[in-house]
Design a protein around this motif. Structure first.
Motif, short mmCIF file in Angstrom:
data_model
loop_
_atom_site.label_atom_id
_atom_site.label_comp_id
_atom_site.label_asym_id
_atom_site.label_seq_id
_atom_site.Cartn_x
_atom_site.Cartn_y
_atom_site.Cartn_z
N PHE A 312 21.29 92.77 52.85
CA PHE A 312 21.53 91.66 53.76
C PHE A 312 20.32 90.73 53.89
CE2 PHE A 312 24.48 94.91 55.63
CZ PHE A 312 25.60 94.36 55.02
N GLN A 315 19.52 86.98 50.91
CA GLN A 315 19.71 85.54 50.99
C GLN A 315 18.63 84.88 51.86
OE1 GLN A 315 23.59 84.21 52.12
NE2 GLN A 315 23.18 82.16 51.37
N ALA A 316 18.23 85.55 52.93
CA ALA A 316 17.18 85.01 53.79
C ALA A 316 15.90 84.84 52.99
CB ALA A 316 16.95 85.93 54.99
N GLY A 319 16.03 81.85 50.85
CA GLY A 319 15.77 80.66 51.66
C GLY A 319 14.29 80.44 51.87
N ILE A 320 13.57 81.53 52.21
CA ILE A 320 12.13 81.42 52.43
C ILE A 320 11.44 80.97 51.15
CG2 ILE A 320 10.05 82.76 52.93
CD1 ILE A 320 11.84 84.44 54.84
N LEU A 323 11.83 77.24 50.68
CA LEU A 323 10.94 76.50 51.59
C LEU A 323 9.49 76.60 51.12
CD1 LEU A 323 12.55 77.45 55.00
CD2 LEU A 323 12.72 75.29 53.79
N THR B 154 16.91 75.90 54.28
CA THR B 154 17.29 76.53 55.54
C THR B 154 18.78 76.88 55.55
OG1 THR B 154 17.47 74.36 56.58
CG2 THR B 154 15.44 75.58 56.95
N ALA B 156 20.22 78.34 53.08
CA ALA B 156 20.19 79.72 52.58
C ALA B 156 19.56 80.65 53.61
CB ALA B 156 19.44 79.78 51.26
N LEU B 157 18.47 80.19 54.24
CA LEU B 157 17.73 81.04 55.18
C LEU B 157 18.58 81.42 56.39
CD1 LEU B 157 15.12 82.37 56.20
CD2 LEU B 157 14.45 80.17 57.14
N GLY B 160 21.34 83.59 55.53
CA GLY B 160 20.78 84.90 55.25
C GLY B 160 20.47 85.65 56.54
#
Lengths: 348, 357
Positions: A312, A315-316, A319-320, A323, B154, B156-157, B160
């Motif tokens: 889980f 995906q986060a 994203g990081i 960025l 963001t 995706a973030l 997520g």
């Protein structure tokens, strides 16, 4: 940049400073941060879980990256000219389903012909985008958002609930993404050839350099005599062809193709380009960087799985990563701008 | 090329108001005419024309049931379209809105399942949205990073984080009175009760954009960031607060989504960002910034919503619907430039004819 200054000050130390220049130019490469990140990621993952770099592991890594890589190369052609194509996921879907249909209708068709038809189909769809953008002079973001829906709708209408499975296609076609050559899956080799060819075109030909000029300043490019519309249209056609190629490869790689194939892929592709150092407002970035960005984005998911990070979180973390890439890119460009100011001041 | 065209195109512009200002009537007339033929006005005509056509020719369209379902369906897009309009008018974009809605939904589910008071849950969920907006705003307004790239990140973030929060679980046992309230209608009109709240949001953003100095500043920023900064508009600060507003409203949309479908999941509202942007652009907002109105966007959202609903009533399969959205969007941006191309062609022909002996 400092090496250039050195050589001007001390012409007698030419050979030394030339060596420095080579090192410095490597250090200045836009692709360097993503290359370092990729190496660190692979090495750390390998140390924790050696199976990560087994023959099968490497093959999976490359296979996962292949399709996004090709799409990212096409997308870079457009982003460099200050355009964008949000419809690539839908183009890929249409071509992938088309590939399935062709094999269902004509099981004995030569595979190379399918590639030709798929890419031609992609070119036609890319032409729709390109003509609307260049003739009607409407921003690509808006047009391709529209065609994202239109192409997807066509795919839905065409496919309905129908799906084609790997069993419907000849074994040799599916074999493209199973068989390896020198440890590389065949379709990955196709992607690598595409990356090298487009990279050479972008850095070595007049037309390729024109794309950067258009992205840096469209007005100036026009004043300079560059045929902006023609070049942008060609970039859309090339992107369509590459999305078509990706669509055919998708049909080879994955078991089923249907109405929703490729949905939501566009943002992953743009993210790959951004991670690879392609500036979202055009004028800079390379296809090699974009391809490495795609490889990094797909590898991070595999390595998180390999080191048993909770799925889980994946995906986060992606994203990081995106960025972080944007911030690093900004810092790098600020530094270059500062150096340029200093060197210009000295030249005067 | 550009040197020869700029003086000719610039010359009439400053003269026109000077010569016409003594006699105000013709100038006023052209201004009204311009307003009536503007992009957002055309969207409004299209909406009205379509609604009339649909009520007459599509059986069962003109009924309270239609109003109810149509509005319930468009509320999430309608809500998020408000801050999105303001953001696009300043020349930026926010692709993370649907992910913020998803994260809000996931937060609601986990907190409620954890036994928190429902009102506290709602408050915390809105705060989550605000925090997401502040994060976007910090990266875009304070650090000056490109919004398109940042909000892809963001997107995706936040999605997520929604997965991290709730995983692949779903929470569905929200208090019955609350979920019933979210699907309840105002008497026999068929209008959902929550529309009152949505209307408050719409009016708030409409007033903010069209009747305050802050709103005029947003148009200024869209035209030229540098010029806006020179005349004293606080560009970075305005943008920051716009993203905060976008986060907060996306959170409201997430709450609505969760309670309407009585299901808190991490993948709620996936892909909604593109639907919102399509509706906003259809409503006449320029992607380059500096142009647009809340009324036009309202018409854009309702046009897509009612068209989809009518097609569904007419047994047109769901799959064709997204094609209609796409075609409308393309048509709405291509038509004006075809129009101006024809006008330009006519103009040159007239000039050529008048110069010929």
């Amino acid at each position: 940049m400092s090496s250039a200054l050195d050589s001007r000050k001390a012409p007698t130390r030419q050979p030394v400073s030339r060596g420095w220049a080579a090192t410095a130019s490597v250090l200045r490469l836009r692709e360097l941060p993503v290359l370092i990140a990729l190496s660190v990621l692979v090495i750390v993952t390998y140390l924790i879980n050696p199976l990560f770099l087994s023959a099968q592991g490497v093959k999976d890594l490359l296979l996962n990256a292949t399709i996004i890589m090709i799409l990212a190369v096409g997308q870079t052609l457009l982003i460099v000219t200050r355009n964008i194509d949000l419809s690539v996921g839908s183009i890929l879907g249409l071509v992938a389903f088309g590939t399935g249909s062709i094999f269902a209708a004509m099981p004995n068709i030569p595979i190379i012909a399918v590639f030709g038809i798929g890419m031609a189909f992609g070119v036609v769809l890319g032409a729709v985008n390109g003509i609307l953008v260049t003739v009607a002079k409407v921003p690509a973001l808006v047009i391709t958002l529209g065609t994202l829906y239109v192409f997807r709708g066509l795919n839905n209408a065409w496919a309905g609930g129908k799906q084609y499975f790997a069993g419907d296609r000849p074994d040799a076609f599916g074999g493209l993404s199973v068989d390896t050559f020198l440890g590389f899956p065949i379709i990955t080799l196709v992607a690598v050839v595409v990356v090298i060819a487009v990279a050479l075109y972008m850095s070595g030909t007049r037309a390729g350099r024109d794309l950067y000029a258009i992205g840096s300043d469209p007005e100036a490019a026009k004043a300079f005599g560059i045929k902006v519309s023609k070049r942008v249209l060609l970039a859309f056609l090339a992107n369509g062809a590459l999305a078509g190629l990706a669509g055919v490869l998708y049909a080879s790689r994955f078991n089923s193709v249907g109405a929703t194939t490729g949905t939501g892929m566009e943002l992953t592709v743009i993210a790959a380009a951004v991670v690879g150092g392609v500036a979202i407002f055009g004028g800079s970035g390379s296809v090699t960087g974009a391809a490495l960005g795609a490889l990094l984005l797909t590898t991070i998911t595999s390595s998180l799985t390999a080191v048993r990070v909770d799925k889980f979180w994946q995906q986060a973390i992606v994203g990081i990563l995106i960025l972080a890439a944007i911030i690093i890119d900004r810092l790098a460009s600020l530094r270059t701008a500062k150096k340029l100011r200093i060197s210009e001041a000295r030249n005067v | 090329m550009s040197e020869t065209t700029t003086p000719t195109s610039n010359a009439p512009a400053p003269e026109a108001p000077l010569t016409r200002s003594p006699s105000t009537t013709p100038w006023r007339k052209t201004r009204t005419a311009k307003l009536l033929a503007s992009r957002d006005a055309i969207t409004i005509y299209a909406l009205v024309a379509f609604l009339i056509y649909a009520s007459i020719s599509i059986p069962r369209f003109a009924s309270p049931v239609t109003t109810g379902f149509l509005l319930l369906d468009v509320i999430p897009v309608l809500l998020i379209a408000m801050p999105m309009t303001l953001i696009i008018i300043t020349g930026e974009i926010d692709l993370s809105v649907a992910s913020i809605a998803g994260l809000t939904s996931a937060t609601m589910g986990v907190l409620w399942a954890g036994g928190m008071n429902i009102w506290l849950v709602l408050a915390v969920s809105v705060l989550v949205g605000v925090a997401c907006g502040m994060f976007n705003g910090f990266l875009i307004a304070v650090l000056g990073l490109p919004s398109l790239a940042v909000t892809i990140g963001t997107l995706a973030l936040f999605r997520g984080l929604a997965l991290v929060t709730i995983g692949d679980n779903a929470v569905a046992n929200f208090p019955k009175p609350l979920t019933a309230f979210f699907t309840s209608k105002l008497g026999a009109t068929g209008i959902p009760t929550v529309m009152i709240g949505v209307l408050v949001v719409i009016i708030a953003f409409g007033v903010l954009l069209h009747f305050t100095p802050f709103g005029r500043g947003l148009f200024g920023m869209g035209y030229s960031k540098e010029a806006a900064a020179f005349v004293g508009i606080k560009v970075a600060r305005s943008k920051f607060w716009l993203y905060v507003a976008s986060g907060a409203v996306s959170a409201l949309a997430g709450i609505f989504w969760t309670l309407r479908y009585t299901s808190a999941r991490s993948d709620n509202a996936t892909g909604l960002e593109l639907a919102v942007i399509a509706a906003v652009l259809l409503g006449g907002v320029s992607i380059f910034g500096g142009k647009g109105s809340i009324l036009g966007v309202l018409a854009g959202v309702l046009l897509i919503g009612s068209l989809n609903y009518a097609l569904r009533l007419g047994r047109v399969s769901d799959v064709v619907l997204i094609t209609v959205t796409g075609l409308l969007l393309i048509l709405s941006v291509v038509a004006p430039s075809i129009g101006s191309a024809i006008r330009g062609w006519r103009h040159t022909r007239r000039v050529r004819r008048s110069t010929e002996p």
